[in-house]
Write an enzyme that holds these catalytic residues in place. Structure first.
Site, mmCIF file in Angstrom:
data_model
loop_
_atom_site.group_PDB
_atom_site.id
_atom_site.type_symbol
_atom_site.label_atom_id
_atom_site.label_comp_id
_atom_site.label_asym_id
_atom_site.label_seq_id
_atom_site.Cartn_x
_atom_site.Cartn_y
_atom_site.Cartn_z
ATOM 1 N N LYS A 56 41.333 50.612 13.195
ATOM 2 C CA LYS A 56 41.182 49.715 12.050
ATOM 3 C C LYS A 56 42.551 49.257 11.529
ATOM 4 O O LYS A 56 42.726 48.091 11.138
ATOM 5 C CB LYS A 56 40.409 50.426 10.941
ATOM 6 C CG LYS A 56 38.923 50.611 11.226
ATOM 7 C CD LYS A 56 38.167 49.311 11.016
ATOM 8 C CE LYS A 56 36.674 49.543 10.953
ATOM 9 N NZ LYS A 56 35.899 48.338 10.586
ATOM 10 N N TYR B 16 39.595 56.334 14.934
ATOM 11 C CA TYR B 16 38.888 55.312 14.162
ATOM 12 C C TYR B 16 39.831 54.621 13.184
ATOM 13 O O TYR B 16 39.914 53.386 13.135
ATOM 14 C CB TYR B 16 37.724 55.965 13.416
ATOM 15 C CG TYR B 16 37.010 55.065 12.437
ATOM 16 C CD1 TYR B 16 36.339 53.930 12.869
ATOM 17 C CD2 TYR B 16 36.986 55.376 11.072
ATOM 18 C CE1 TYR B 16 35.672 53.111 11.974
ATOM 19 C CE2 TYR B 16 36.318 54.562 10.171
ATOM 20 C CZ TYR B 16 35.664 53.438 10.618
ATOM 21 O OH TYR B 16 35.006 52.631 9.724
#
Length: 312
Positions: free
Chosen positions: A140, A136
């Site tokens: 990002k 994750y």
């Protein structure tokens, strides 16, 4: 009146943001649920979807939609799944926004771009080197890098906001579970976890910061860390959860070494570090650049997070 496109408007942050922007701005909303807050466009965030209708005459995009962090992710290739939405989907939307003449693109990122823990280290700062560890955070971080590069190649201003754990009314996952157990008066073994510090941000402080970033001239092409600017130990967090629910704090003083031993025995060191370790943010760059301070107290956010869901 500025026209704003909010993605992920039905999510935890997006819903509060869209509700507060209504009336002061024209709103386009990207998602799949009906809404009376603005004009809804039902597109997915991916590498191929066209967004020309949603981006028509838009001045600012606030991109809240994401494939969020998932505990115990069962995807065969989690990084690929996260990249599909958080990296490739974000860049597809941003490139089309630049082509449509959007002036500013605000990207809701995550402090996981900086890393997972500040235990034994200084708090994270906005200008620290990216050090994402999980899929994750990596997705990002890659989106941030490519957005900033896109900003250099076009006239579109890029604003990146990295929050830690976000809480408030309707919060879910571990925060909601802990609030529930404290409210039940269960004797949780967290009283001795008092030497760590965790930065949090209420959704109300985060949305206030996003609203500032929509128009503030000094926000352009900056990375901002967001928090309540008041860090808590796990023991302090549990005590405050009890207070806002008018419950006695029944936390028990189990030694921290017991948690760390359990983490090693059950191969859950990452889980134990989130419980006993620190994750702090230095938001001085945010405050100084934007002349901003979090307007809401931690207790305000905890009180709203403790509200029981409506049964209507």
């Amino acid at each position: 009146m500025l026209k704003i496109l909010v993605t992920g408007y039905s999510g935890f942050v997006g819903n509060v943001l869209a509700s507060q922007l209504k009336g002061g701005y024209q709103l386009n909303l990207l998602g799949r649920k009906p809404s009376n807050l603005g004009c809804v466009y039902t597109h997915s965030i991916d590498s191929k979807s066209p967004y020309s209708d949603a981006l028509s005459n838009v001045d600012v995009v606030v991109h809240c939609a994401a494939r969020v962090h998932i505990m115990n992710d069962i995807a065969r290739d989690p990084l690929n799944e996260f990249r599909g939405v958080n990296t490739l989907g974000t860049l597809n939307l941003a490139k089309q926004a630049a082509q449509a003449g959007v002036k500013r693109f605000i990207f809701l990122s995550t402090i996981k771009v900086n890393g997972e823990s500040t235990t034994g280290k200084a708090p994270y700062r906005a200008h620290d080197q990216r050090a994402a560890e999980d899929p994750y955070g990596i997705s990002k971080a890659e989106a941030e890098q490519q957005l900033l590069e896109l900003g250099k190649q076009t006239d579109m201003e890029i604003v990146i906001i990295r929050p830690p754990l976000i809480y408030g009314e309707g919060v879910k996952a571990n925060f909601a579970s802990l609030m529930h157990f404290v409210g039940k008066g269960l004797p949780l073994p967290f009283r001795s976890i008092k030497n760590n510090k965790r930065s949090l941000v209420s959704v109300y402080n985060l949305v206030d910061l996003i609203k500032v970033c929509i128009e503030h001239p000094k926000a352009a092409n900056h990375v901002f860390l967001a928090s309540d600017d008041y860090d808590l130990s796990t023991a302090e967090m549990v005590a405050l959860m009890a207070k806002v629910q008018n419950k006695k704090n029944r936390a028990l003083p189990m030694p921290v070494w017991c948690f760390k031993l359990a983490g090693k025995l059950f191969y859950k060191n990452d889980v134990i570090d989130r419980l006993t370790g620190s994750l702090q943010l230095d938001i001085s760059h945010t405050k100084n650049t934007l002349n901003w301070s979090p307007p809401y107290s931690v207790e305000h956010g905890f009180k709203l997070a403790a509200k029981k869901p409506s049964t209507k």
